[in-house]
Design a protein around this motif. Structure first.
Motif, PDB file in Angstrom:
ATOM      1  N   LEU A   1       0.800  -1.265  -0.570  1.00 37.06           N
ATOM      2  CA  LEU A   1      -0.006   0.153  -0.195  1.00 37.06           C
ATOM      3  C   LEU A   1       0.173   1.339  -0.108  1.00 37.06           C
ATOM      4  O   LEU A   1       0.276   1.874  -1.102  1.00 37.06           O
ATOM      5  N   ILE A   2       1.791   1.644   0.305  1.00 39.90           N
ATOM      6  CA  ILE A   2       2.974   2.412   0.776  1.00 39.90           C
ATOM      7  C   ILE A   2       3.450   2.550  -0.601  1.00 39.90           C
ATOM      8  O   ILE A   2       3.511   4.593  -1.012  1.00 39.90           O
ATOM      9  N   LEU A   3       4.050   1.461  -0.749  1.00 40.59           N
ATOM     10  CA  LEU A   3       4.157   2.070  -2.600  1.00 40.59           C
ATOM     11  C   LEU A   3       3.913   2.303  -4.060  1.00 40.59           C
ATOM     12  O   LEU A   3       3.928   2.681  -4.322  1.00 40.59           O
ATOM     13  N   ALA A   4       2.456   1.152  -3.032  1.00 38.29           N
ATOM     14  CA  ALA A   4       1.363   1.901  -4.200  1.00 38.29           C
ATOM     15  C   ALA A   4       0.810   3.254  -4.377  1.00 38.29           C
ATOM     16  O   ALA A   4       1.147   4.183  -5.480  1.00 38.29           O
ATOM     17  N   ALA A   5       1.299   4.039  -2.673  1.00 32.69           N
ATOM     18  CA  ALA A   5       0.705   5.720  -3.059  1.00 32.69           C
ATOM     19  C   ALA A   5       2.139   6.112  -3.800  1.00 32.69           C
ATOM     20  O   ALA A   5       1.862   7.359  -3.579  1.00 32.69           O
ATOM     21  N   ALA A   6       3.047   5.412  -3.142  1.00 37.51           N
ATOM     22  CA  ALA A   6       4.329   6.634  -3.806  1.00 37.51           C
ATOM     23  C   ALA A   6       4.493   6.346  -5.313  1.00 37.51           C
ATOM     24  O   ALA A   6       4.861   7.508  -5.844  1.00 37.51           O
TER      25      ALA A   6
END
Length: 104
Positions: free
Chosen positions: A10-15
């Motif tokens: 999720l953090i990677l997708a948001a980034a």
């Protein structure tokens, strides 16, 4: 799928979304990733800032500062027309000119 993998995904997708849309500056997004990973408990603070001990990120950061200074002071306004003149707009000539070394 473990909860840690889900949080990192999720953090990677948001980034990726933030970097592609440029809603936030790149540096803010990068620091936000680090803070998000620390807040999620996936990185200890010492681990999160360990990369700053390496001189490579500091050198890259210094180059960003120097390049911005060259643009803002207008120093590149002098060099750019000369570069275009000598390379005739050719990418391969530009590469050769950039790599050329003064032979004294």
């Amino acid at each position: 799928m473990s909860p840690d993998i889900l949080v990192v995904s999720l953090i990677l997708a948001a980034a990726i979304i933030l970097l592609v849309t440029k809603r936030l500056p790149i540096d803010v997004t990068a620091l936000g990733i680090m803070v998000a990973l620390m807040a999620a408990g996936l990185l200890a603070p010492a681990e999160a800032v360990a990369g700053f001990a390496n001189p490579a990120p500091l050198a890259v950061g210094a180059l960003f500062v120097v390049s911005r200074g060259l643009v803002r002071t207008g120093a590149l306004a002098f060099v750019t027309p000369l570069t275009i003149k000598y390379t005739d707009g050719s990418a391969s000539r530009l590469l050769l000119l950039t790599l050329a070394k003064d032979q004294k």
